[in-house]
Scaffold this active site. Structure first.
Site, PDB file in Angstrom:
ATOM      1  N   LEU C 234       0.780  -1.250   0.000  1.00 18.09           N
ATOM      2  CA  LEU C 234       0.000   0.000   0.000  1.00 18.09           C
ATOM      3  C   LEU C 234       0.803   1.286   0.000  1.00 18.09           C
ATOM      4  O   LEU C 234       0.597   2.160  -0.818  1.00 18.09           O
ATOM      5  CB  LEU C 234      -0.995   0.052   1.173  1.00 18.09           C
ATOM      6  CG  LEU C 234      -1.827   1.363   1.194  1.00 18.09           C
ATOM      7  CD1 LEU C 234      -2.678   1.529  -0.035  1.00 18.09           C
ATOM      8  CD2 LEU C 234      -2.669   1.480   2.437  1.00 18.09           C
ATOM      9  N   ASP C 235       1.727   1.424   0.938  1.00 18.42           N
ATOM     10  CA  ASP C 235       2.398   2.713   1.062  1.00 18.42           C
ATOM     11  C   ASP C 235       3.749   2.743   0.364  1.00 18.42           C
ATOM     12  O   ASP C 235       4.561   3.624   0.609  1.00 18.42           O
ATOM     13  CB  ASP C 235       2.569   3.067   2.544  1.00 18.42           C
ATOM     14  CG  ASP C 235       1.219   3.231   3.223  1.00 18.42           C
ATOM     15  OD1 ASP C 235       0.240   3.501   2.525  1.00 18.42           O
ATOM     16  OD2 ASP C 235       1.165   3.070   4.447  1.00 18.42           O
ATOM     17  N   GLU C 236       3.992   1.770  -0.491  1.00 22.74           N
ATOM     18  CA  GLU C 236       5.320   1.663  -1.073  1.00 22.74           C
ATOM     19  C   GLU C 236       5.314   1.745  -2.592  1.00 22.74           C
ATOM     20  O   GLU C 236       6.284   1.402  -3.234  1.00 22.74           O
ATOM     21  CB  GLU C 236       5.953   0.318  -0.645  1.00 22.74           C
ATOM     22  CG  GLU C 236       6.287   0.231   0.829  1.00 22.74           C
ATOM     23  CD  GLU C 236       7.548   1.003   1.190  1.00 22.74           C
ATOM     24  OE1 GLU C 236       8.217   1.519   0.281  1.00 22.74           O
ATOM     25  OE2 GLU C 236       7.846   1.085   2.393  1.00 22.74           O
TER      26      GLU C 236
END
Lengths: 292, 292, 292, 292
Positions: C234-236
């Protein structure tokens, strides 16, 4: 964030006075005696004007001194030091009259910040030289709208009507949110210290009409915006906040205008916040801004 | 970073010409035929002036076309499109003549960047209107120092001596690293397009003397610096780079000067880098800057 | 600014392919032969992956080649160089499906930019895991609203419904405007390269829940936001845009959240703009962003 | 700027103590009684730790209270409120021990700021794990240079020698100006609160070796630097200052390192300035920084 205890009232006192030894001691001692707990304090000692400026946030028990009694107590001290001062209850929203012309990005932004509770303001009216239809897409949430058209001939009349709206609405602050009319000297004087303007492009670099086109012609690499208190010299009032963004040769005037919108709305919102929180204090043709 | 293969020479070609269809196709086709591999290309199509600007970095085998032959080949194409153009070997350091007055922060900074190999320059001389003793603490690493004092009466003479130094040293660029003398129109014309100045404080906001004191008096919340090509209008030449820093009411003129030093040195260093890498191209009273 | 002549259609072509000499020459030559006038071109030669990336904006006479014919012509060339490519008519608005959870500042901002014509998007739907009443104050201007609540048990179902909405609405891009649900790997894969998320606080510094509280605990002096393409991590995902603001010890988590809102909305808006204008191109786990 | 009257001595007092009503009143009253004129005061009331922090700058007549007498007087008050406190004469330069490894940009920058009188420091020594020849181009202006090489086996010994140098030189602050050795827990503890490190790249994003290469691989759009007090957890100490610069896909690791140098030197210089001026105060794993 505003931390509020249910049993405490939070006040903000700001003052300026001729500098001399003992001011901080006297004020903090007096507040202590009155039962106040100081939670924030900032001061500035202006070497040039030899004026002293201070902002103090403090709490008083709700069952203690009333606001009126507090002001009476403080007045004595203020007198001793020849202070210009004001005390306000931080939980009370500031009554704001918003001014707008054709471009509504600053207005929309301020209304959004008000609606989500970010800005402690109470919009008591929206004044425009354009009719309500210009903002057909906008929901004003019941805020009174005043269409006050203006021509060279009717300027004096229009400003009288503005002044009436300002007074009758109980407004404490006028925010020129891209209101493209120059206030008369008389009007500027009436609103002195309680009228904030946003000047697009980077003051004092580009005065006059179409500043973004001027910036484009000059080939600058940064554009910005300035929020300031209004004085009779429209774009020269005491500066409250400024910001810039980088541009390149590939940005045309429309790109500058687009980037400008983002800068203008955040600079104006910050300036209004500083005023509302009593962080901005006039100091001749400059301001003291006690930022957090 | 400059990636250099031992068997390849890297060239930079920049050009401007009246815009018309087919320029990119013709240039890239010609470079391809000459055996070039394009590694970078940037272009700008100025709608206002209808001029077209391009910067191309390409590699040629060392055992292929010589630099002279390359230029001859390109000249034909350039002629077809009425180009102003130049081709340079990226591995060759640009010969730079540095100018300084009393404050040496920009000079020290440029020399440091040269010494560690960050700036592809070859300092061929340092010119000052102050004597060598002013920089007693500085090691010039053998760079010739020219003390060229100046008075109102000797200005013309002094500039002749500067011009002699510039020519005899083979300098390709003059950098006014806080050189506090205004060049005459004649001198500015001679150095047109090859002389960079750093203007402290934020142009075009504060012209004239002591700009930081002006900024202080005006109560601005941002100060900056501008690097620009020198024209006969000293502080109004085409802007190459600008930057700002935030200040507050608590910063006095000396704080502004201190913060200004940091801005000035980084803005000037960037501008020199853009020039050295042929990223900055004059476009009337503006610049195209093809940043990475 | 989008300058549009009434007799010309403006196209944007982007492509990536293995690097080799002659690509620029071949493409610009072919476009020239097709009657195109190139107005912008940017390229990047990735030394690490040896891939070549290019974005070209060009104009074709409206009475010349049709869009289909243009694509057919380009396909041949693209085949020769093994390109991943796309051509789009710049005047066509990109169909965007907007996702939101409780906090609506990014949604409100994107809708405003759409309404005033700043963003060339066509919002075809708004998806939320909260009901319409959450946004009682917002006028969606007729954009279909889809309340798709989600629980651990219904996640797979909910995502199927999202996928149906995405396909049936003709959406070309999903924008997670503070949509606080993590997409499944399958969903992330389906939307690969066409789903943008805004990550509050400064990635990759603070992962997991309540990043502003983490930033506060850590005592950082800058907070920021990151807009990125969504991948299964998700945050990468590949970063498109980032920005920061300065904070101090006196800012509490609520102040960080407030400042964060401003950063988030401008970072997300820029990222969407870059995508819409085909400036952002995926390059493995990174992006090429051809900013102006 | 430090304004110094010839007949006045300027002192800075900083303290922290458990918060309770009356601290400001008591301190300002006491200073007033001692004949002090307060010129600056900043305070912070940490709601989380319930600690109170204050920094006061005040002037005393030179023919009045001595520094020792002042401290004795203040000690009584400090005791009442259980303060951690310190008083220093602002005109006294802080004795600083500088540490460096192969890259000297931060060292050169600090020495320059010292030489022109910008930083109120007195460099009492330079420690390096590299020999003097590494800095052949640098003039240390008579500052003692200590070559203290280190290997895994000699680390304990080397740190003992550092500790001896620190003590014998009378150093009050250790500045790790790109000193690439990790201090042992013991050493970090010894220097607790008086050792500042600059961490290149953006903490806490990229830990470990070669952070700029990590940032490049991750495709970030901003890089930065962090100056912090050293604790046994090398890159996790209380942050004093941070800053960033924008990068693009076209910047390779060497460009990041170049841009990083500029960020590192200005962030470290600011942090040292804040410490020297007693603006930075430890608060658990965070800092209070009373910026102007």
């Amino acid at each position: 964030m505003i931390r509020q205890s249910s049993s405490l009232t939070t006040y903000i006192v700001t003052f300026s006075c001729p500098n001399r030894p003992g001011i901080v001691a006297a004020v903090s001692q007096r507040l202590f005696e009155l039962g106040a707990n100081i939670t924030e304090a900032q001061q500035f000692d202006d070497m040039a004007s030899t004026q002293f400026f201070m902002r103090i946030v403090f709490e008083l028990p709700k069952d203690g001194l009333s606001e009126d009694a507090l002001k009476t107590e403080f007045a004595g001290l203020a007198n001793t030091f020849s202070m210009n001062w004001s005390i306000s209850d931080r939980s009370k929203r500031l009554k704001v009259l918003l001014f707008v012309s054709r471009f509504d990005h600053c207005l929309v932004d301020l209304l959004y910040r008000w609606r989500i509770g970010e800005l402690q303001i109470d919009p008591v009216g929206i004044v425009s030289n354009h009719p309500r239809e210009t903002y057909a897409d906008l929901d004003f949430h019941g805020i009174p709208f005043h269409h006050l058209p203006i021509t060279k001939e009717t300027k004096a009349d229009q400003e009288e009507r503005i002044w009436t709206v300002f007074q009758e609405s109980g407004a404490e602050l006028a925010v020129l949110a891209r209101y493209m009319q120059i206030l008369s000297n008389e009007m500027a004087t009436r609103l002195s210290g309680r009228c904030i303007n946003i000047h697009h492009s980077f003051l004092p670099g580009f005065k006059g009409a179409r500043p973004y086109h001027q910036a484009f012609s000059r080939g600058v690499k940064l554009i910005g915006a300035t929020a300031h208190y209004v004085t009779s010299d429209l774009d020269e009032g005491p500066i409250i906040e400024q910001d810039v963004e980088r541009i390149s040769h590939a940005d045309d005037p429309d790109d500058l205008i687009r980037k400008g919108r983002d800068i203008e709305r955040r600079v104006l919102a910050r300036a209004v916040r500083y005023h509302v929180e009593r962080r901005a204090i006039l100091n001749g043709n400059k301001t003291i801004v006690f930022t957090p």
